[in-house]
Design an enzyme around this catalytic site. Structure first.
Site, PDB file in Angstrom:
ATOM      1  N   LYS A  51       0.805  -1.226   0.000  1.00 34.44           N
ATOM      2  CA  LYS A  51       0.000   0.000   0.000  1.00 34.44           C
ATOM      3  C   LYS A  51       0.838   1.277   0.000  1.00 34.44           C
ATOM      4  CE  LYS A  51      -1.080  -0.628   4.931  1.00 34.44           C
ATOM      5  NZ  LYS A  51      -0.676  -2.067   5.012  1.00 34.44           N
ATOM      6  N   THR A  52       2.016   1.255   0.622  1.00 42.20           N
ATOM      7  CA  THR A  52       2.849   2.461   0.605  1.00 42.20           C
ATOM      8  C   THR A  52       3.306   2.784  -0.808  1.00 42.20           C
ATOM      9  OG1 THR A  52       3.596   2.079   2.873  1.00 42.20           O
ATOM     10  CG2 THR A  52       4.953   3.515   1.503  1.00 42.20           C
ATOM     11  N   GLU A  60      -2.570   6.606   2.324  1.00 41.17           N
ATOM     12  CA  GLU A  60      -2.466   5.203   2.683  1.00 41.17           C
ATOM     13  C   GLU A  60      -3.490   4.923   3.774  1.00 41.17           C
ATOM     14  OE1 GLU A  60       0.995   2.298   4.550  1.00 41.17           O
ATOM     15  OE2 GLU A  60       1.531   3.913   3.171  1.00 41.17           O
TER      16      GLU A  60
END
Length: 454
Positions: free
Chosen positions: A121-122, A164
């Site tokens: 996700k980052t 995020e």
């Protein structure tokens, strides 16, 4: 951007202000006109950066640090016996969680894109941000890592807010994004969720609370939710990759949308798994009807995230690459990429992150690490947890055929001094302090002032 919430509040105190997300939110509120201060257990690069912005930071947690704050913000890792939280409660000062604050900040923006998933996700958040900025220009970004261009917080306009969305303790359920992206819904944080079903249920709730969701076609959640778009390598996905080519660990592909071949995308980051992250970002661009050539341009501009297959130095002709991978699936992806770019021996240094994760996924860790010939297991990074022998690094090392257990920087430096050579690749895996331990070992070795006593 003017204050649009807590209109009667001026002073805000952050407990754990040096955290990657907390520091970005603190800077955001400072820019909005609030008087921001905070504390943390130790100095780091982010506390120094906050001070440079004019934000007061105390080292150590003490009741008097709260001062005249009217709101206290804390993250999920802060324990209830923290003296600053106790002080806030005794004085009736409202305590707001980091996740609640993020949701409040997001309300100030016209379009909110939130990226969730157990892995990636980052990187995918940053890819989305670069894509949207290239296409729309007006964007603010909140990242749970450090983009090489944006850092962990970037202020570039109010049309889009890209963030995020962390699944730990259900934090992402505070957000109500216009677009929710779920990269994958693999079971993680089972110390909180208890089982895979509860974890999946949380992702479903996250999707249901969004205006639209964009999901990976190969993930089980795509069959359970109602996505606006799907992405992935499956031919059934709405957004896909064709004509994939890899050179020295970096990949290019032709973007496919609804059966039509569009522009060629060349990634400047390592790893085949990043095709999925890029497709997620491209799907967001397609959803907003951005021109495909600008989507490709934005993705090509992305240079990477710190601690995501990041080269941190060399010694004895060996390259040292650090990656944040701390879940078995992430480790497998990092190992695959390392094998693609390694020309000599592959030496792996892995630090388990929390006793509970190691214990819950013990067999998966053993399976993914067992084939490594040169393997070091570094002492567990406990984060918020207490010692558990069944999930500690030493126990894991004892179940791996080629593992050497190490627990100090001195031992690391000694091992590397005798092991790393020309053409080798040293892969450092983990989300804890192993990154800094190896950097310190490298500094000692390359500085030729190696201290055998510490």
């Amino acid at each position: 951007m003017e204050k649009t919430f807590w209109r009667d509040c001026d002073e805000i105190f952050f407990v754990g202000i040096g955290g990657i997300s907390m520091s970005g939110l603190a800077e955001c509120l400072h820019r909005k006109g609030f008087v921001v201060s905070g504390s943390d257990i130790a100095e780091n690069e982010r506390t120094a950066a906050l001070r440079a912005e004019g934000i007061s930071v105390c080292i150590g947690h003490r009741a008097e640090n709260v001062g005249s704050a009217q709101i206290v913000v804390c993250n999920s890792a802060i324990k209830e016996d923290n003296p600053e939280l106790i002080e806030a409660m005794s004085r009736g000062i409202p305590i707001v969680s980091r996740a609640e604050l993020l949701a409040l900040v997001a309300r100030d923006y016209k379009n909110v894109v939130a990226v969730a998933g157990s892995h990636g996700k980052t990187t995918a958040t940053a890819m989305c941000a670069h894509t949207i900025e290239c296409c729309a220009g007006s964007i603010t970004v909140h990242i749970g890592g450090e983009d090489l261009d944006y850092g962990n917080m970037y202020f570039g306009g109010e049309r889009f807010f890209v963030t995020e969305a962390c699944e730990y303790k259900g934090n992402f359920l505070k957000l109500k994004p216009d677009v929710a992206v779920v990269l994958n819904s693999d079971a993680d944080h089972l110390d909180y969720y208890g089982n895979e079903e509860n974890c999946t249920r949380a992702y479903m709730e996250f999707c249901a609370a969004s205006g639209a969701c964009i999901l990976c076609k190969e993930d089980k959640i795509s069959e359970l939710a109602r996505p606006a778009l799907t992405f992935g390598l499956s031919p059934k996905s709405d957004i896909g990759a064709e004509e994939i080519a890899g050179i020295n660990g970096k990949y290019a592909f032709t973007l496919r949308a609804s059966g039509e071949l569009l522009d060629r995308i060349k990634l400047n980051v390592y790893g085949k798994h990043n095709i999925y992250n890029a497709l997620a970002a491209a799907a967001v661009g397609i959803y907003y009807r951005f021109p495909p050539y600008l989507i490709a341009e934005g993705l090509q501009k992305f240079r990477g995230i710190r601690r995501r297959f990041e080269c941190i130095g060399r010694f004895g002709g060996a390259r040292f690459i650090a990656d944040y991978a701390h879940h078995p699936r992430e480790i497998a992806a990092a190992l695959q990429t390392a094998h693609e770019v390694c020309r000599g021996r592959l030496i792996v240094i892995f630090q388990p992150h929390t006793y509970s994760r190691t214990k819950l996924f013990f067999e998966e860790f053993v399976n993914v690490l067992s084939g490594i010939e040169d393997l070091v297991i570094y002492k567990t990074y406990p984060a918020r947890e207490y010692f558990d022998a069944d999930g500690c690094a030493l126990t894991l090392a004892e179940h791996l055929p080629n593992a050497l257990y190490i627990e100090t920087v001195k031992e690391l430096a000694l091992y590397l001094r005798g092991s790393a050579g020309g053409g080798d690749l040293v892969l450092i895996l983990g989300a804890g302090d192993i990154y800094y331990a190896v950097r310190e070992a490298l500094s000692r070795l390359n500085g030729q002032n190696f201290d055998y006593k510490s």
